[in-house]
Design a protein around this motif. Structure first.
Motif, PDB file in Angstrom:
ATOM      1  N   UNK A  65      16.765  51.756  41.531  1.00  0.00           N
ATOM      2  CA  UNK A  65      17.543  50.672  42.127  1.00  0.00           C
ATOM      3  C   UNK A  65      17.142  50.405  43.568  1.00  0.00           C
ATOM      4  N   UNK A  66      16.811  51.451  44.327  1.00  0.00           N
ATOM      5  CA  UNK A  66      16.440  51.282  45.743  1.00  0.00           C
ATOM      6  C   UNK A  66      15.147  52.074  46.023  1.00  0.00           C
ATOM      7  N   UNK A  67      14.051  51.715  45.379  1.00  0.00           N
ATOM      8  CA  UNK A  67      12.820  52.502  45.536  1.00  0.00           C
ATOM      9  C   UNK A  67      12.329  52.567  46.971  1.00  0.00           C
ATOM     10  N   UNK A  68      12.566  51.500  47.736  1.00  0.00           N
ATOM     11  CA  UNK A  68      12.066  51.472  49.107  1.00  0.00           C
ATOM     12  C   UNK A  68      12.780  52.501  49.984  1.00  0.00           C
ATOM     13  N   UNK A  69      14.067  52.757  49.715  1.00  0.00           N
ATOM     14  CA  UNK A  69      14.812  53.733  50.512  1.00  0.00           C
ATOM     15  C   UNK A  69      14.381  55.157  50.173  1.00  0.00           C
TER      16      UNK A  69
END
Length: 611
Positions: free
Chosen positions: A526-530
């Motif tokens: 859901x939040x790969x960048x984080x």
């Protein structure tokens, strides 16, 4: 499981007094220690404590009326999770065979005897709280598995366990009322694993009351169960809340809904427990890395300080005679169990631990506010010194003025040691603790960098000999710091770290998955960048310093596969590194193993630091 009998813990460590060549740092690990004794509510002469007297931390039963002490558990990887039944007849202990925190509850008679499976019908799981009834036959058992989330069961002797609660999110048993009619549960059904709400159930699962301080967004406030009043028919529940930006207690009557706010005029975090007669509270106040105790009278609202030496009280309990027993230490003085009566409580046999040097308090201006750091250095030394930045785990924890053998070992070898209570640490207000959710890992490193700069400019630290180290979350910050700040550190030593955040998430126990979703705002999908921004693996190719990593092969918190992924990346580019794997979980309870690990760390530093 092998039963041990006898009148006192084995005194293997008496032999150590005959070894004058053993260095002080090793003596600090080997010297027998004891935990604060827990006592049975309806049999206060019966107590349970933890000791390393045999060289492994195990549970011991202690009959205060006769003075007899008996080793209860004897397992290769040690045992520390145990509780006495209120009638004092049984010792319950958690059996995770491989040290992986996944197991079952067993029980043994207080006087000794065979171990029984305490809750037949409940399969192995991660523990999620336990409360034992005064009837001697009822237990409320919390369980957590990756498949089922959290379930809570009422287990009665001779009957099949009955499930009374189930939810995908993490939860746990808080307490059982004195008469066994009410069960307090902490839960995170709202999805924020760092801030619990409360629910009170009857033993058949019928809801009685809810208390939820969560607001949504960035205004989540946590609640915690501190315990029901120790009086039959009393529906008062002592809880901790964060409504004024710190932890403090209030009394909630779950039958009427009435809340009694104590409004204590104390600047730091405040915890509490009941006095045995229910008329007052034992207050534990933690502020700026030190702690103190008070008695609070609920009728008069008077708050009286209980004298304790400067340092850290890591546990305290009020006895039926009104006295208070507490486990105290400072960075300079080893832990002792003390009593307000002035009598010796529990003095382990054998060699006594050497002391260490006192800590100095340092406050450094950082990007998010003043940062508190604790500094130890060899007596009489002048800088610049080789300096170890020893970073605490948690992350919601804090370093304090308490005795710790590992930092003292570095000081003995000529290093200064700096411990930083970075943003994310407890004891400095909720805003300080919750700040790490904005940029996980990177926020903490900014604070560590600010203290590093102070250490160099003040003349304390030699910039060419800086060691970054820590365990668990501290190990994670070590690997992250070596990649994000590659020119800042001379070498890194990481114990049981998060190294590859994505793989760690998929392999770790469910309760930690929930915490990571809270910290990072979702799953890796859901939040790969984080996850990428906060993962040490993202920056592994920037690491310049030699790296030492130790890891337990059965660790459910920082699993081994994600560490292997990181190590393979180091290997692929020929980076200087060493890895030590040992047969345990998230750390070891075996003294020899712990000494071996510290010795390997000291040796690695000696070989890779000039001078």
């Amino acid at each position: 499981m092998t039963e041990s009998n006898g009148s006192a813990p084995p005194e293997r460590n008496d032999e150590m007094s005959d070894l004058p060549d053993m260095p002080d740092w090793e003596k600090r690990f080997r010297a027998p220690r004891v935990s604060l004794p827990d006592w049975a509510e309806d049999a206060p002469d019966r107590s349970l404590f933890v000791s390393n007297a045999t060289g492994t931390y195990e549970l011991y039963a202690w009959d205060r009326s006769t003075g007899e002490q008996r080793q209860v558990t004897d397992r290769p990887n040690g045992t520390t999770d145990g509780v006495l039944s209120p009638d004092g007849r049984w010792v319950w202990w958690f059996d995770d065979k491989d040290g992986d925190e996944f197991g079952v509850w067993r029980r043994q008679p207080f006087e000794g005897g065979p171990d029984d499976l305490a809750t037949p019908g409940l399969e192995a799981s991660y523990p999620a709280g336990l409360a034992l009834a005064r009837d001697g036959r009822t237990a409320v058992v919390g369980r957590s598995t990756d498949e089922d989330g959290t379930t809570i069961h009422v287990a009665r002797v001779g009957e099949e366990p009955v499930q009374i609660y189930r939810h995908r999110e993490s939860a746990g048993v808080g307490d059982l009322s004195h008469d066994g009619s009410l069960i307090a549960v902490e839960h995170t059904e709202h999805g924020d694993a760092m801030h619990s709400a409360l629910r009170v159930l009857r033993p058949d699962g019928t809801p009685v009351a809810d208390l939820d301080d969560t607001r949504g967004g960035t205004e989540e406030l946590g609640l915690e169960v501190l315990g029901f009043a120790p009086v039959d028919g009393d529906t008062r529940l002592l809880i901790g809340h964060q409504r004024r930006g710190r932890w403090e207690p209030l009394v909630w009557d779950v039958a009427t809904g009435e809340e009694t706010d104590l409004a204590l005029d104390l600047p730091g975090d405040v915890g509490a427990e009941w006095y045995p007669d229910g008329t007052g509270l034992l207050i534990a106040h933690s502020f700026e890395a030190r702690s103190e105790l008070f008695r609070y009278d609920l009728a008069t609202r008077e708050q009286v300080r209980i004298p304790t030496p400067p340092g850290t009280v890591s546990g305290a309990t009020a006895r039926p005679d009104g006295s208070v027993e507490y486990l105290w230490s400072s960075a300079a003085e080893p832990p002792t169990v003390r009593s307000t009566t002035g009598r010796s409580v529990l003095d382990p046999p054998g060699m006594k631990s050497p002391g260490s040097v006192a800590v100095e308090d340092v406050w450094v201006e950082g990007p998010g506010g003043r940062i508190h750091a604790l500094v130890q250095k060899p007596a009489g030394s002048t800088g610049p010194l080789p300096t170890v930045f020893d970073i605490h785990g948690g992350p919601t924890w804090h370093d304090s003025d308490a005795f710790a053998a590992a930092p003292a070992a570095w000081v003995d070898h000529g290093y200064a040691v700096i411990r930083v209570n970075y943003r994310g640490s407890t004891g400095y207000g909720r805003a300080w603790t919750d700040a790490l959710k904005h940029r996980v890992g990177l926020i903490e490193l900014e604070d560590i960098a600010a203290v590093r700069e102070w250490a160099i400019t003040s003349g304390l630290a030699d910039p060419a000999r800086l060691v970054l180290t820590g365990g668990s979350w501290g190990g994670y910050l070590t690997l992250l710091g070596l990649g994000v700040q590659p020119d800042a550190w001379t070498l890194g030593i990481a114990a049981v770290p998060v190294a590859d955040y994505v793989t760690a998430y998929h392999d770790e126990m469910e309760a930690l998955k929930a915490m990571d979703r809270t910290l990072l705002g979702g799953t890796p999908e859901e939040v790969p960048e984080r996850f990428e921004a906060s993962s040490p693996l993202t920056y592994v190719d920037q690491v310049k310093a030699p790296v030492y990593i130790s890891a337990g092969v059965n660790d459910p918190r920082c699993p081994i596969r994600q560490i292997d992924n990181y190590v393979k990346r180091l290997e692929s580019r020929g980076a200087v590194h060493e890895v030590y794997r040992y047969d345990a979980g998230h750390g070891s309870l075996v003294v020899d193993e712990r000494i071996k690990q510290v010795r390997l760390e000291l040796d690695f530093a000696a070989r890779h630091l000039a001078g």
